[in-house]
Write a protein that holds these residues in place. Structure first.
Motif, PDB file in Angstrom:
ATOM      1  N   ILE A 245     -13.598   3.113 -26.983  1.00  0.00           N
ATOM      2  CA  ILE A 245     -12.527   3.061 -27.970  1.00  0.00           C
ATOM      3  C   ILE A 245     -12.526   4.332 -28.818  1.00  0.00           C
ATOM      4  O   ILE A 245     -13.584   4.761 -29.273  1.00  0.00           O
ATOM      5  CB  ILE A 245     -12.764   1.860 -28.924  1.00  0.00           C
ATOM      6  CG1 ILE A 245     -12.858   0.542 -28.139  1.00  0.00           C
ATOM      7  CG2 ILE A 245     -11.707   1.796 -30.010  1.00  0.00           C
ATOM      8  CD1 ILE A 245     -11.596   0.094 -27.501  1.00  0.00           C
ATOM      9  N   ALA A 246     -11.355   4.907 -29.037  1.00  0.00           N
ATOM     10  CA  ALA A 246     -11.238   6.065 -29.926  1.00  0.00           C
ATOM     11  C   ALA A 246     -10.668   5.621 -31.271  1.00  0.00           C
ATOM     12  O   ALA A 246      -9.639   4.944 -31.318  1.00  0.00           O
ATOM     13  CB  ALA A 246     -10.336   7.122 -29.292  1.00  0.00           C
TER      14      ALA A 246
ATOM     15  N   ALA B 228      -0.464   6.964 -29.927  1.00  0.00           N
ATOM     16  CA  ALA B 228      -1.913   7.036 -30.130  1.00  0.00           C
ATOM     17  C   ALA B 228      -2.654   6.584 -28.872  1.00  0.00           C
ATOM     18  O   ALA B 228      -3.689   7.148 -28.507  1.00  0.00           O
ATOM     19  CB  ALA B 228      -2.310   6.164 -31.314  1.00  0.00           C
ATOM     20  N   GLN B 229      -2.091   5.577 -28.217  1.00  0.00           N
ATOM     21  CA  GLN B 229      -2.688   5.078 -26.968  1.00  0.00           C
ATOM     22  C   GLN B 229      -2.692   6.198 -25.913  1.00  0.00           C
ATOM     23  O   GLN B 229      -3.690   6.401 -25.211  1.00  0.00           O
ATOM     24  CB  GLN B 229      -1.879   3.860 -26.487  1.00  0.00           C
ATOM     25  CG  GLN B 229      -2.335   3.269 -25.171  1.00  0.00           C
ATOM     26  CD  GLN B 229      -3.710   2.632 -25.245  1.00  0.00           C
ATOM     27  OE1 GLN B 229      -4.166   2.246 -26.314  1.00  0.00           O
ATOM     28  NE2 GLN B 229      -4.382   2.551 -24.108  1.00  0.00           N
ATOM     29  N   GLU B 230      -1.574   6.923 -25.859  1.00  0.00           N
ATOM     30  CA  GLU B 230      -1.443   8.038 -24.912  1.00  0.00           C
ATOM     31  C   GLU B 230      -2.507   9.102 -25.191  1.00  0.00           C
ATOM     32  O   GLU B 230      -3.184   9.580 -24.274  1.00  0.00           O
ATOM     33  CB  GLU B 230      -0.034   8.632 -25.069  1.00  0.00           C
ATOM     34  CG  GLU B 230       0.432   9.536 -23.959  1.00  0.00           C
ATOM     35  CD  GLU B 230       1.847  10.059 -24.249  1.00  0.00           C
ATOM     36  OE1 GLU B 230       2.801   9.479 -23.722  1.00  0.00           O
ATOM     37  OE2 GLU B 230       2.003  11.044 -25.013  1.00  0.00           O
ATOM     38  N   VAL B 231      -2.668   9.442 -26.462  1.00  0.00           N
ATOM     39  CA  VAL B 231      -3.664  10.444 -26.864  1.00  0.00           C
ATOM     40  C   VAL B 231      -5.073   9.968 -26.500  1.00  0.00           C
ATOM     41  O   VAL B 231      -5.886  10.727 -25.960  1.00  0.00           O
ATOM     42  CB  VAL B 231      -3.568  10.726 -28.388  1.00  0.00           C
ATOM     43  CG1 VAL B 231      -4.714  11.610 -28.854  1.00  0.00           C
ATOM     44  CG2 VAL B 231      -2.217  11.362 -28.740  1.00  0.00           C
ATOM     45  N   ALA B 232      -5.367   8.695 -26.769  1.00  0.00           N
ATOM     46  CA  ALA B 232      -6.694   8.141 -26.465  1.00  0.00           C
ATOM     47  C   ALA B 232      -6.971   8.229 -24.961  1.00  0.00           C
ATOM     48  O   ALA B 232      -8.046   8.672 -24.546  1.00  0.00           O
ATOM     49  CB  ALA B 232      -6.781   6.687 -26.941  1.00  0.00           C
ATOM     50  N   GLU B 233      -5.979   7.842 -24.163  1.00  0.00           N
ATOM     51  CA  GLU B 233      -6.172   7.845 -22.708  1.00  0.00           C
ATOM     52  C   GLU B 233      -6.400   9.252 -22.170  1.00  0.00           C
ATOM     53  O   GLU B 233      -7.204   9.456 -21.260  1.00  0.00           O
ATOM     54  CB  GLU B 233      -4.988   7.179 -22.008  1.00  0.00           C
ATOM     55  CG  GLU B 233      -5.057   5.658 -22.109  1.00  0.00           C
ATOM     56  CD  GLU B 233      -3.824   4.952 -21.559  1.00  0.00           C
ATOM     57  OE1 GLU B 233      -3.000   5.603 -20.891  1.00  0.00           O
ATOM     58  OE2 GLU B 233      -3.682   3.749 -21.831  1.00  0.00           O
ATOM     59  N   GLU B 234      -5.694  10.217 -22.761  1.00  0.00           N
ATOM     60  CA  GLU B 234      -5.855  11.606 -22.319  1.00  0.00           C
ATOM     61  C   GLU B 234      -7.283  12.101 -22.519  1.00  0.00           C
ATOM     62  O   GLU B 234      -7.741  13.001 -21.833  1.00  0.00           O
ATOM     63  CB  GLU B 234      -4.879  12.525 -23.070  1.00  0.00           C
ATOM     64  CG  GLU B 234      -3.475  12.519 -22.475  1.00  0.00           C
ATOM     65  CD  GLU B 234      -2.456  13.152 -23.409  1.00  0.00           C
ATOM     66  OE1 GLU B 234      -1.259  13.012 -23.137  1.00  0.00           O
ATOM     67  OE2 GLU B 234      -2.860  13.781 -24.409  1.00  0.00           O
ATOM     68  N   THR B 235      -7.960  11.507 -23.518  1.00  0.00           N
ATOM     69  CA  THR B 235      -9.331  11.954 -23.781  1.00  0.00           C
ATOM     70  C   THR B 235     -10.363  10.974 -23.223  1.00  0.00           C
ATOM     71  O   THR B 235     -11.537  11.013 -23.600  1.00  0.00           O
ATOM     72  CB  THR B 235      -9.548  12.148 -25.304  1.00  0.00           C
ATOM     73  OG1 THR B 235      -9.104  10.960 -25.988  1.00  0.00           O
ATOM     74  CG2 THR B 235      -8.767  13.324 -25.820  1.00  0.00           C
ATOM     75  N   GLY B 236      -9.916  10.078 -22.326  1.00  0.00           N
ATOM     76  CA  GLY B 236     -10.853   9.221 -21.610  1.00  0.00           C
ATOM     77  C   GLY B 236     -11.198   7.910 -22.302  1.00  0.00           C
ATOM     78  O   GLY B 236     -12.157   7.245 -21.923  1.00  0.00           O
ATOM     79  N   TYR B 237     -10.415   7.539 -23.313  1.00  0.00           N
ATOM     80  CA  TYR B 237     -10.665   6.269 -23.999  1.00  0.00           C
ATOM     81  C   TYR B 237      -9.592   5.266 -23.614  1.00  0.00           C
ATOM     82  O   TYR B 237      -8.438   5.630 -23.393  1.00  0.00           O
ATOM     83  CB  TYR B 237     -10.742   6.488 -25.515  1.00  0.00           C
ATOM     84  CG  TYR B 237     -12.013   7.237 -25.841  1.00  0.00           C
ATOM     85  CD1 TYR B 237     -13.182   6.542 -26.111  1.00  0.00           C
ATOM     86  CD2 TYR B 237     -12.058   8.635 -25.780  1.00  0.00           C
ATOM     87  CE1 TYR B 237     -14.364   7.222 -26.336  1.00  0.00           C
ATOM     88  CE2 TYR B 237     -13.240   9.318 -25.998  1.00  0.00           C
ATOM     89  CZ  TYR B 237     -14.387   8.600 -26.281  1.00  0.00           C
ATOM     90  OH  TYR B 237     -15.564   9.258 -26.492  1.00  0.00           O
ATOM     91  N   SER B 238      -9.977   3.975 -23.524  1.00  0.00           N
ATOM     92  CA  SER B 238      -9.004   3.020 -23.003  1.00  0.00           C
ATOM     93  C   SER B 238      -8.185   2.354 -24.099  1.00  0.00           C
ATOM     94  O   SER B 238      -7.124   1.821 -23.831  1.00  0.00           O
ATOM     95  CB  SER B 238      -9.698   1.968 -22.126  1.00  0.00           C
ATOM     96  OG  SER B 238     -10.541   1.167 -22.905  1.00  0.00           O
ATOM     97  N   GLN B 239      -8.671   2.382 -25.338  1.00  0.00           N
ATOM     98  CA  GLN B 239      -7.925   1.763 -26.433  1.00  0.00           C
ATOM     99  C   GLN B 239      -8.133   2.556 -27.717  1.00  0.00           C
ATOM    100  O   GLN B 239      -9.042   3.383 -27.814  1.00  0.00           O
ATOM    101  CB  GLN B 239      -8.413   0.331 -26.677  1.00  0.00           C
ATOM    102  CG  GLN B 239      -8.155  -0.652 -25.551  1.00  0.00           C
ATOM    103  CD  GLN B 239      -6.773  -1.246 -25.586  1.00  0.00           C
ATOM    104  OE1 GLN B 239      -6.171  -1.368 -26.648  1.00  0.00           O
ATOM    105  NE2 GLN B 239      -6.248  -1.618 -24.423  1.00  0.00           N
ATOM    106  N   VAL B 240      -7.322   2.197 -28.709  1.00  0.00           N
ATOM    107  CA  VAL B 240      -7.363   2.841 -30.023  1.00  0.00           C
ATOM    108  C   VAL B 240      -7.893   1.862 -31.060  1.00  0.00           C
ATOM    109  O   VAL B 240      -7.524   0.693 -31.048  1.00  0.00           O
ATOM    110  CB  VAL B 240      -5.923   3.268 -30.411  1.00  0.00           C
ATOM    111  CG1 VAL B 240      -5.829   3.611 -31.884  1.00  0.00           C
ATOM    112  CG2 VAL B 240      -5.439   4.401 -29.535  1.00  0.00           C
TER     113      VAL B 240
END
Lengths: 366, 366
Positions: free
Chosen positions: A179-180, A208-220
């Protein structure tokens, strides 16, 4: 006065069912749907089950422009004895009406809505999947349909229920997710619509979800909108922590959704006599607890995933690993107990289960 | 690569037009609409003008559930010389793309969109009303159409333009309106979607609007979501004050919509060498200025109403009457100048006017 008899118009053809052992979330829909109309002056009327079909709406229908919509999500499960069970459907319909109040949508009759669920599931009973881990996801929703571009509450609505056989929501299953913590974007703020289940909250969360996924995190992990300091939700779930033996979850403050799974988890924790507090919890407190080695578990709760253990938080450039990235003891016990009750494998002491096939009371005019 | 040739499929029958001297806002729609599809991997494709008709969407289409949608509003005017003029359409399309970025919607080609406007207005030219005070309201909007219940960005969208001949937005016309300051509900917060034109912001605003109307006020003054202290917008308009000779408007802070009319008003104020500042302005400052007799004018700005003078604020149980409840001098001058430019009666020194009938450049593939 409305007559709440639900008319049933069966489909002449049945769709091909997907393989129940490789279901994706929310992509296949059953043969039928429930629909009911609202017209100002007349109220909610004509509840009916019809073949699953496209909605035909004027391009000026208000839902396309001003987002006046609410929804719910719940599940039905097939037991080993071939019974179909729903989990706390009355609580979902009660929450739907709370969302309606915030969004200026006329209240629905909660009992009628649960009867509609029972009838619709009965009609599409073959769609309740029979493979371990699967269920029938149910999506009741209300949209504003008046063809009018003025910014005002709609004078016409439709209440619709659709259903989808689903596998697990997260491909990872019960395995912990990463989680980010979100510092830039905000999901909701006090005085806004955070405690209503309405489209705008989810639209707002996509970036924010898109940004998290781009950095390898599945949720915010969402912080509060006022001070950007207090923990609110994780993705589209409520969040719980186990800190030094105590279960801690953010209190309902007006910007947090009142989750049905959240409520069920709290009931179970109390039943098990584990210390629990609902209160404000800051991200700094979580950070400090982790530093002291006292952050024992963290998990999200929601209808889709039930319990989603958190194995890692990313915050301000630092990775906080929780419980060695493994599912914690309480998380696992909650998951097993909740899914056990939902599937009729563990006794329901709480009165949460509603059988689809029990005698449906005669619905009279009100 | 897309070929941006716009296909035209004319309606075989023309609708009965409403009487142009008694038009209501946003209730009648012209004979045609523009539509263009987006599919992931293929991009935006098949721009076309078709007869005005209902949209057919799967009940699981994401716009009904997660509110991923954006829109714009602009107007076209018939001049005395029977020319049709649009007001700053490029700025609207630029803002549409800013909203798209926030809502994770793929950008549109702004030039293509303006060409679509010109073609659509040309096709429905008879619908541009010819009565003083009337105009053709244009509503471009984008909705997420993928049939999928996962919370994620849609992989399918539709960009649609519909048009409606309209009279004045407010029944009161240029007469001052009464405004209630909102202390409980919040429209937007920094990090949210306040500066995007998306449905959720409007859905969120309905409750406060309802409360205001119940107490005899026609619009709501929104304060910031963090401190509940700084003025943000009024209803769905930007807001300006005249305090002791200076025009003051809240600065663009991420939660305020970047209004096209707001921008035009600022340009005019600067052109007239009237002192102007864009900055944070608290409700206390407004209250104190009023107490000192220095709050000379207040007005909202927006496409629908152009300039909407404010005659009274209601805040914390007190009524603040402005300019004896009459339209102020600057408000009036702005209204006359803007509507004059929009109707081609005052020279456009700013390059704001785009003629519908000017030679349309050949649209080539990009």
């Amino acid at each position: 006065m409305n007559d709440y008899q639900i008319e049933i118009n069966l489909s002449s053809a049945k769709k091909q069912k997907p393989a129940f052992d490789s279901l994706e979330f929310g992509k296949n829909f059953t043969d039928h749907m429930f629909i009911m109309d609202y017209t100002q002056g007349r109220g909610w009327h004509d509840p009916r089950i019809i073949p699953y079909q496209p909605l035909k709406l004027d391009p000026s229908a208000m839902v396309f422009h001003y987002g006046q919509s609410v929804f719910e999500g719940l599940k039905a499960y097939l037991t080993k004895d071939q019974e179909v069970l729903m989990f706390r459907p009355y609580m979902n319909m009660e929450r739907l009406n709370k969302s309606n109040t915030r969004l200026c949508i006329p209240a629905i009759d909660e009992e009628l809505a649960v009867q509609a669920l029972k009838k619709l599931i009965s009609v599409d009973r073959e769609w309740v999947p029979n493979v371990p881990g699967t269920s029938l996801y149910i999506r009741p929703f209300i949209i504003s349909t008046e063809p009018y571009l003025g910014v005002a509450s709609s004078k016409q609505f439709q209440f619709i229920i659709i259903m989808s056989p689903v596998g697990a929501y997260y491909k990872e299953g019960i395995n912990p997710v990463k989680i980010a913590v979100q510092n830039e974007y905000v999901r909701a703020v006090k005085g806004g619509t955070g405690n209503a289940k309405t489209g705008g909250n989810y639209a707002s969360s996509l970036k924010a979800q898109e940004v998290a996924e781009e950095t390898g995190y599945s949720q915010v992990l969402w912080l509060d909108g006022k001070e950007n300091k207090y923990v609110e939700e994780v993705g589209s779930m409520n969040i719980f922590f186990k800190i030094n033996g105590e279960i801690v979850t953010p209190e309902l403050n007006g910007s947090i959704l009142e989750g049905v799974t959240r409520n069920s988890v709290i009931e179970l924790i109390k039943h098990w006599n584990i210390p629990l507090s609902e209160r404000r919890v800051s991200i700094d407190e979580i950070y400090e607890a982790h530093k002291r080695g006292e952050l024992e578990e963290a998990f999200g709760t929601g209808t889709a995933a039930v319990i989603s253990p958190i194995g890692e938080f990313f915050w301000n450039g630092e990775k906080l690993c929780i419980n060695n990235g493994e599912t914690g003891q309480v998380s696992k016990k909650l998951y097993d107990t909740l899914t056990g009750i939902q599937r009729g494998e563990i006794d329901d002491h709480f009165g949460w289960i509603v059988k689809v096939d029990e005698e449906t009371p005669v619905i009279s005019a009100i």
